[in-house]
Design an enzyme around this catalytic site. Sequence first.
Site, PDB file in Angstrom:
ATOM      1  N   TYR A   1      11.176  88.869  83.133  1.00  0.00           N
ATOM      2  CA  TYR A   1      11.291  88.761  81.543  1.00  0.00           C
ATOM      3  C   TYR A   1      10.762  87.360  80.985  1.00  0.00           C
ATOM      4  O   TYR A   1       9.862  87.479  79.879  1.00  0.00           O
ATOM      5  CB  TYR A   1      12.891  88.651  81.181  1.00  0.00           C
TER       6      TYR A   1
ATOM      7  N   ILE B   1      21.080  86.921  70.508  1.00  0.00           N
ATOM      8  CA  ILE B   1      21.326  87.840  69.272  1.00  0.00           C
ATOM      9  C   ILE B   1      22.342  89.078  69.561  1.00  0.00           C
ATOM     10  O   ILE B   1      22.042  89.740  70.864  1.00  0.00           O
ATOM     11  CB  ILE B   1      20.096  88.420  68.943  1.00  0.00           C
TER      12      ILE B   1
ATOM     13  N   LYS C   1       7.609  87.250  78.384  1.00  0.00           N
ATOM     14  CA  LYS C   1       7.701  86.492  77.171  1.00  0.00           C
ATOM     15  C   LYS C   1       6.713  85.561  76.945  1.00  0.00           C
ATOM     16  O   LYS C   1       6.440  85.058  75.865  1.00  0.00           O
ATOM     17  CB  LYS C   1       9.185  86.226  76.651  1.00  0.00           C
TER      18      LYS C   1
HETATM   19  N1  LIG Z   1      19.146  90.416  71.949  1.00  0.00           N
HETATM   20  C1  LIG Z   1      18.880  89.183  72.250  1.00  0.00           C
HETATM   21  O1  LIG Z   1      19.415  88.415  72.421  1.00  0.00           O
HETATM   22  C2  LIG Z   1      17.314  88.847  72.383  1.00  0.00           C
HETATM   23  C3  LIG Z   1      16.870  87.488  72.557  1.00  0.00           C
HETATM   24  C4  LIG Z   1      15.590  87.200  72.396  1.00  0.00           C
HETATM   25  C5  LIG Z   1      14.560  88.322  72.449  1.00  0.00           C
HETATM   26  N2  LIG Z   1      15.137  89.546  72.387  1.00  0.00           N
HETATM   27  C6  LIG Z   1      13.821  90.513  72.139  1.00  0.00           C
HETATM   28  O2  LIG Z   1      14.174  91.244  70.843  1.00  0.00           O
HETATM   29  C7  LIG Z   1      13.621  92.463  70.940  1.00  0.00           C
HETATM   30  C8  LIG Z   1      14.658  93.732  70.380  1.00  0.00           C
HETATM   31  O3  LIG Z   1      15.702  93.458  71.401  1.00  0.00           O
HETATM   32  P1  LIG Z   1      17.467  93.811  70.938  1.00  0.00           P
HETATM   33  O4  LIG Z   1      18.128  92.617  71.007  1.00  0.00           O
HETATM   34  O5  LIG Z   1      17.310  94.372  69.274  1.00  0.00           O
HETATM   35  O6  LIG Z   1      17.408  95.203  72.007  1.00  0.00           O
HETATM   36  P2  LIG Z   1      17.844  96.619  71.908  1.00  0.00           P
HETATM   37  O7  LIG Z   1      17.904  97.039  73.116  1.00  0.00           O
HETATM   38  O8  LIG Z   1      19.040  96.603  70.981  1.00  0.00           O
HETATM   39  O9  LIG Z   1      16.613  97.387  71.071  1.00  0.00           O
HETATM   40  C9  LIG Z   1      15.187  97.486  71.864  1.00  0.00           C
HETATM   41  C10 LIG Z   1      14.816  98.721  71.275  1.00  0.00           C
HETATM   42  O10 LIG Z   1      13.562  98.965  71.956  1.00  0.00           O
HETATM   43  C11 LIG Z   1      13.414 100.029  72.624  1.00  0.00           C
HETATM   44  N3  LIG Z   1      12.612 100.072  73.664  1.00  0.00           N
HETATM   45  C12 LIG Z   1      12.917  99.993  74.814  1.00  0.00           C
HETATM   46  N4  LIG Z   1      11.751 100.126  75.792  1.00  0.00           N
HETATM   47  C13 LIG Z   1      10.841 100.753  74.790  1.00  0.00           C
HETATM   48  C14 LIG Z   1       9.474 101.242  75.134  1.00  0.00           C
HETATM   49  N5  LIG Z   1       8.980 101.356  76.210  1.00  0.00           N
HETATM   50  N6  LIG Z   1       8.767 101.595  74.214  1.00  0.00           N
HETATM   51  C15 LIG Z   1       9.654 101.771  73.000  1.00  0.00           C
HETATM   52  N7  LIG Z   1      10.520 101.298  72.581  1.00  0.00           N
HETATM   53  C16 LIG Z   1      11.339 100.763  73.555  1.00  0.00           C
HETATM   54  C17 LIG Z   1      14.792 100.717  72.851  1.00  0.00           C
HETATM   55  O11 LIG Z   1      14.953 101.950  72.843  1.00  0.00           O
HETATM   56  C18 LIG Z   1      15.513  99.645  71.659  1.00  0.00           C
HETATM   57  O12 LIG Z   1      15.537 100.774  70.498  1.00  0.00           O
HETATM   58  C19 LIG Z   1      13.154  92.751  72.526  1.00  0.00           C
HETATM   59  O13 LIG Z   1      11.832  92.482  72.805  1.00  0.00           O
HETATM   60  C20 LIG Z   1      13.869  91.604  73.202  1.00  0.00           C
HETATM   61  O14 LIG Z   1      13.312  91.251  74.256  1.00  0.00           O
HETATM   62  C21 LIG Z   1      16.441  89.911  72.245  1.00  0.00           C
END
Ligand SMILES: NC(=O)c1ccc[n+]([C@@H]2O[C@H](COP(=O)([O-])OP(=O)(O)OC[C@H]3O[C@@H](n4cnc5c(N)ncnc54)[C@H](O)[C@@H]3O)[C@@H](O)[C@H]2O)c1
Length: 255
Positions: A157, A190, A161
Amino acid sequence: MKKFENKIALVTGAASGIGRATALAFAKEGAKVILADINPEFGNHVLEEVKALGNDAIFVACNIGKRVEVLHVIESAIQNFGRIDVAVNCAGIAGTVSKPVHEYPEEDWINQIQINLIGTWYCVKFQIEQMLKQGGGNIVCVSSAAGLVGQPENSPYAASKHGVNGLVKSAAIEYATQNIRINAICPTAIETPMIMQGRRKLAENPEALQQAINFQRMKRMGQPQEVADVALWLCSQKSSFITGHCMAVDGGAFA
Ligand SMILES: NC(=O)c1ccc[n+]([C@@H]2O[C@H](COP(=O)([O-])OP(=O)(O)OC[C@H]3O[C@@H](n4cnc5c(N)ncnc54)[C@H](O)[C@@H]3O)[C@@H](O)[C@H]2O)c1
């Protein structure tokens, strides 16, 4: 006048969490939205939420790890709306296990690179191709704090990133004089399904949950809306001199 009136916004990962909040935020500001996600059931639900705001929008099912499916999203956007003014790439996955590098399952390692890095590259590549044709645009990639510092037991991961940040910085330089800006957002914790139900299952583990909360100096997790707000600002004219930036959204964690 709404900030994105008559603008066309593409959001990947729009079915959940940060992507859903971003799609809704664009719609509230008047944009027509293309929602792309691998999950059609949740994606179509968010589509209804967006349409309920009175906006024109489409949902396109897509696995960003597959080149042809990303191309299909771009083609659908052009067929329906003629251009893509802004794109926010939120789609991503977290690992399912916590393991040191030498024990990490190979398939999972490769899959995270395929989706988070190569998939984001497909999105950025085809978005830029379109933006060059139309004379400009604005891209934001949702990276992670794990793109800024290492994350033990979560190496694929973090590697994916860090890769996204390298992609964003390189592309920002390449297109800086062609009216295309590209930036990354690097959130810490988040409150979304990814973190609550994902690798560390915070929803079921009060100790891990408290640790995740304490990582931020604000002693709370961020909300998806707080990331969406930054994404919209980075896509707006209000950030017109910013490109190639990987911005921590971290409740003071890295202060
Ligand atoms: N939540 C956190 O704490 C956090 C922190 C840092 C970064 N992020 C990043 O934020 C972004 C959004 O994450 P989130 O927390 O909203 O998670 P989430 O799981 O709620 O949403 C992620 C979305 O991406 C979709 N997805 C997954 N694989 C996919 C693919 N191969 N093709 C198309 N869609 C796909 C999922 O179906 C989902 O709707 C991600 O890139 C994650 O790495 C999240």
